[in-house]
Every structure is written in structure tokens, then in C-alpha cells.
Design a protein around this motif. Structure first.
Motif, PDB file in Angstrom:
ATOM      1  N   SER A  11       0.882  -1.469   0.200  1.00 32.55           N
ATOM      2  CA  SER A  11      -0.228  -0.372  -0.194  1.00 32.55           C
ATOM      3  C   SER A  11       0.804   1.307   0.056  1.00 32.55           C
ATOM      4  CB  SER A  11      -0.909  -0.174   1.234  1.00 32.55           C
ATOM      5  OG  SER A  11      -2.436  -0.666   1.444  1.00 32.55           O
ATOM      6  N   VAL A  12       0.233   2.161  -0.979  1.00 35.26           N
ATOM      7  CA  VAL A  12       1.026   3.471  -0.412  1.00 35.26           C
ATOM      8  C   VAL A  12       0.729   4.865  -1.714  1.00 35.26           C
ATOM      9  CG1 VAL A  12       1.861   2.903  -3.396  1.00 35.26           C
ATOM     10  CG2 VAL A  12       3.310   4.986  -1.974  1.00 35.26           C
ATOM     11  N   GLN A  13       0.495   6.240  -0.919  1.00 34.50           N
ATOM     12  CA  GLN A  13       0.240   6.346  -0.999  1.00 34.50           C
ATOM     13  C   GLN A  13      -0.282   7.618  -2.496  1.00 34.50           C
ATOM     14  OE1 GLN A  13       0.718   9.689   2.268  1.00 34.50           O
ATOM     15  NE2 GLN A  13      -0.952   8.939   3.542  1.00 34.50           N
ATOM     16  N   VAL A  14      -0.917   7.735  -2.921  1.00 42.32           N
ATOM     17  CA  VAL A  14      -0.761   8.547  -4.572  1.00 42.32           C
ATOM     18  C   VAL A  14       0.891   9.518  -4.424  1.00 42.32           C
ATOM     19  CG1 VAL A  14      -2.097  10.638  -5.455  1.00 42.32           C
ATOM     20  CG2 VAL A  14      -2.878   8.660  -4.914  1.00 42.32           C
ATOM     21  N   ARG A  19       8.229  -0.782  -6.145  1.00 36.72           N
ATOM     22  CA  ARG A  19       8.960  -1.882  -6.891  1.00 36.72           C
ATOM     23  C   ARG A  19       8.445  -3.156  -6.912  1.00 36.72           C
ATOM     24  NH1 ARG A  19      15.668  -3.339  -8.015  1.00 36.72           N
ATOM     25  NH2 ARG A  19      15.480  -4.718  -6.251  1.00 36.72           N
ATOM     26  N   LEU A  20       8.075  -4.229  -7.961  1.00 37.54           N
ATOM     27  CA  LEU A  20       7.900  -5.506  -7.856  1.00 37.54           C
ATOM     28  C   LEU A  20       8.985  -6.210  -8.625  1.00 37.54           C
ATOM     29  CD1 LEU A  20       3.919  -5.147  -9.114  1.00 37.54           C
ATOM     30  CD2 LEU A  20       5.097  -5.304  -6.633  1.00 37.54           C
ATOM     31  N   SER A  21       9.090  -6.836  -8.280  1.00 40.81           N
ATOM     32  CA  SER A  21      10.317  -8.321  -8.630  1.00 40.81           C
ATOM     33  C   SER A  21       9.696  -9.387  -8.984  1.00 40.81           C
ATOM     34  CB  SER A  21      10.659  -8.804  -7.257  1.00 40.81           C
ATOM     35  OG  SER A  21      12.047  -7.621  -6.771  1.00 40.81           O
ATOM     36  N   MET A  80       8.008   1.139 -10.074  1.00 45.23           N
ATOM     37  CA  MET A  80       6.519   2.196 -10.665  1.00 45.23           C
ATOM     38  C   MET A  80       6.495   3.484  -9.532  1.00 45.23           C
ATOM     39  SD  MET A  80       3.563  -1.036  -9.943  1.00 45.23           S
ATOM     40  CE  MET A  80       3.561  -0.951  -8.004  1.00 45.23           C
ATOM     41  N   THR A  81       6.251   4.772 -10.091  1.00 45.81           N
ATOM     42  CA  THR A  81       6.792   6.222  -9.579  1.00 45.81           C
ATOM     43  C   THR A  81       5.469   7.264  -9.899  1.00 45.81           C
ATOM     44  OG1 THR A  81       7.838   6.622 -11.370  1.00 45.81           O
ATOM     45  CG2 THR A  81       9.195   5.756  -9.734  1.00 45.81           C
ATOM     46  N   SER A  82       5.385   8.446  -9.446  1.00 48.51           N
ATOM     47  CA  SER A  82       4.056   8.591  -9.738  1.00 48.51           C
ATOM     48  C   SER A  82       2.775   8.265  -9.404  1.00 48.51           C
ATOM     49  CB  SER A  82       4.642   9.117 -10.351  1.00 48.51           C
ATOM     50  OG  SER A  82       5.456  10.152 -10.736  1.00 48.51           O
ATOM     51  N   LEU A  83       2.359   7.126  -8.483  1.00 56.36           N
ATOM     52  CA  LEU A  83       1.536   5.983  -8.325  1.00 56.36           C
ATOM     53  C   LEU A  83       0.415   6.880  -7.939  1.00 56.36           C
ATOM     54  CD1 LEU A  83       3.001   3.274  -6.574  1.00 56.36           C
ATOM     55  CD2 LEU A  83       2.130   3.259  -8.578  1.00 56.36           C
ATOM     56  N   LYS A  84      -0.667   6.797  -9.087  1.00 55.06           N
ATOM     57  CA  LYS A  84      -1.775   6.754  -9.019  1.00 55.06           C
ATOM     58  C   LYS A  84      -2.808   6.372  -8.754  1.00 55.06           C
ATOM     59  CE  LYS A  84      -1.277   9.785 -13.015  1.00 55.06           C
ATOM     60  NZ  LYS A  84      -1.471   9.497 -14.746  1.00 55.06           N
ATOM     61  N   THR A  85      -4.452   6.397  -8.152  1.00 59.18           N
ATOM     62  CA  THR A  85      -5.252   5.494  -7.490  1.00 59.18           C
ATOM     63  C   THR A  85      -5.747   3.879  -8.207  1.00 59.18           C
ATOM     64  OG1 THR A  85      -7.105   6.481  -7.821  1.00 59.18           O
ATOM     65  CG2 THR A  85      -6.413   6.978  -5.936  1.00 59.18           C
ATOM     66  N   GLU A  86      -5.921   4.703  -9.686  1.00 58.45           N
ATOM     67  CA  GLU A  86      -6.270   4.035 -11.147  1.00 58.45           C
ATOM     68  C   GLU A  86      -5.363   2.875 -10.987  1.00 58.45           C
ATOM     69  OE1 GLU A  86      -6.004   7.008 -11.128  1.00 58.45           O
ATOM     70  OE2 GLU A  86      -5.609   7.927 -12.820  1.00 58.45           O
ATOM     71  N   ASP A  87      -3.520   3.248 -10.326  1.00 59.15           N
ATOM     72  CA  ASP A  87      -2.833   1.453 -10.478  1.00 59.15           C
ATOM     73  C   ASP A  87      -2.492   1.172  -9.600  1.00 59.15           C
ATOM     74  OD1 ASP A  87      -0.684   4.312 -10.914  1.00 59.15           O
ATOM     75  OD2 ASP A  87      -1.532   3.471 -12.794  1.00 59.15           O
ATOM     76  N   GLN A 119      -0.626  -7.709  -4.492  1.00 56.32           N
ATOM     77  CA  GLN A 119      -1.489  -6.085  -4.765  1.00 56.32           C
ATOM     78  C   GLN A 119      -0.915  -5.246  -4.484  1.00 56.32           C
ATOM     79  OE1 GLN A 119      -5.037  -6.880  -4.857  1.00 56.32           O
ATOM     80  NE2 GLN A 119      -4.854  -4.257  -4.825  1.00 56.32           N
ATOM     81  N   VAL A 120      -1.315  -4.575  -5.007  1.00 54.14           N
ATOM     82  CA  VAL A 120      -0.969  -2.818  -5.182  1.00 54.14           C
ATOM     83  C   VAL A 120      -1.960  -1.985  -4.509  1.00 54.14           C
ATOM     84  CG1 VAL A 120      -0.173  -1.093  -6.490  1.00 54.14           C
ATOM     85  CG2 VAL A 120       0.996  -2.850  -7.019  1.00 54.14           C
ATOM     86  N   THR A 121      -1.965  -1.475  -3.762  1.00 52.64           N
ATOM     87  CA  THR A 121      -2.735   0.056  -3.714  1.00 52.64           C
ATOM     88  C   THR A 121      -2.125   0.776  -3.339  1.00 52.64           C
ATOM     89  OG1 THR A 121      -4.040  -2.423  -2.572  1.00 52.64           O
ATOM     90  CG2 THR A 121      -4.571   0.083  -1.889  1.00 52.64           C
ATOM     91  N   VAL A 122      -3.458   1.586  -3.679  1.00 54.18           N
ATOM     92  CA  VAL A 122      -2.825   3.111  -3.861  1.00 54.18           C
ATOM     93  C   VAL A 122      -3.311   4.241  -3.569  1.00 54.18           C
ATOM     94  CG1 VAL A 122      -1.922   4.970  -5.460  1.00 54.18           C
ATOM     95  CG2 VAL A 122      -1.270   2.442  -6.391  1.00 54.18           C
ATOM     96  N   SER A 123      -3.848   4.642  -2.493  1.00 55.70           N
ATOM     97  CA  SER A 123      -4.601   5.369  -1.893  1.00 55.70           C
ATOM     98  C   SER A 123      -4.271   7.531  -1.199  1.00 55.70           C
ATOM     99  CB  SER A 123      -4.970   4.992  -0.100  1.00 55.70           C
ATOM    100  OG  SER A 123      -3.484   5.348   0.765  1.00 55.70           O
ATOM    101  N   SER A 124      -5.389   8.005  -1.452  1.00 62.05           N
ATOM    102  CA  SER A 124      -5.308   9.458  -1.807  1.00 62.05           C
ATOM    103  C   SER A 124      -5.675  10.139  -0.527  1.00 62.05           C
ATOM    104  CB  SER A 124      -6.125   9.765  -2.567  1.00 62.05           C
ATOM    105  OG  SER A 124      -7.276   9.794  -1.887  1.00 62.05           O
TER     106      SER A 124
END
Length: 124
Positions: A11-14, A19-21, A80-87, A119-124
């Protein structure tokens, strides 16, 4: 049969990064990442031809995501950088020999081998 093991989701914020491996049990002609969120089709994200290193990106991630490889470790990474909620999605690693269709939001990805996903979760 190539077995694939993904790691690095979370989980990460917008605006954040992850980095996925993906470690493969054997070499293959191509490797890539695709994602799928509930109610949506599989979307190819990025791919790489392992011998020449040629890369591919979908329009939705180009400039933000980078795929790379360490052939000695039989590992592919997705930075993955500059992650968005739609990611937000389940991200899957895949590998192919006879099938190397990286895909995008219109064309589904097709490979010979698939991982279990992370799973990747991007929250605002």
C-alpha cells in the motif's frame, strides 16, 4: 514449465513508488507485467524481451513505470513511480517463449506462464 514468484506489492499513497520483483525458475524469451482490478479486464502494463532487452509499455504507465531485468538472477523488476489511485490492482508477472503478447488496455496480454500476483493499493 516456468514458475514465477512475485513480490514487492503493498500500500502506498498517491505519488508514491513501489518496486515489484519477479523471480523465474528458468529463462524465457520474454517477461512482463499485467494487472487486473475487480470488474476489469486484464491490462498489459510492461514487457521485456530478455535477450535483447527491448521494452514495451502501455500508454497508461509510460513515463512512470520502468521494467528491467537481471538475467543472472532470472529476475524482472517493475519500478512504479508517481502512482495513481487507478494503478491499484493485482499485478501479475508472466513469461513466455511461444507467446509474448504484452497487451494493453484494449488487447489482453498472453503468455505461456503466469505468477500468482501481488496486490498494489494506492490511496489518496
Amino acid at each position: 514449465q516456468v514458475q514465477l514468484a512475485e513480490s514487492g506489492g503493498g500500500s502506498v499513497q498517491v505519488g508514491g513508488s513501489l518496486r515489484l520483483s519477479c523471480v523465474a525458475s528458468d529463462r524465457s524469451s520474454c517477461m512482463g507485467w499485467f494487472r487486473q482490478s475487480p470488474g476489469n479486464v486484464r491490462e498489459g502494463v510492461a514487457g521485456i524481451y530478455t535477450s535483447g532487452g527491448h521494452t514495451y509499455y502501455s500508454d497508461s504507465v509510460r513515463g512512470r513505470f520502468t521494467i528491467s531485468q537481471d538475467n543472472a538472477k532470472k529476475t524482472v523488476y517493475l519500478q512504479m513511480t508517481s502512482l495513481k489511485t487507478e494503478d491499484s490492482a493485482m499485478y501479475y508477472c508472466a513469461a513466455g517463449n511461444s507467446l509474448c503478447v504484452f497487451g494493453d488496455h484494449r488487447r489482453p496480454p498472453r503468455y505461456n506462464y503466469y505468477g500468482q500476483g501481488t496486490q498494489v493499493t494506492v490511496s489518496s
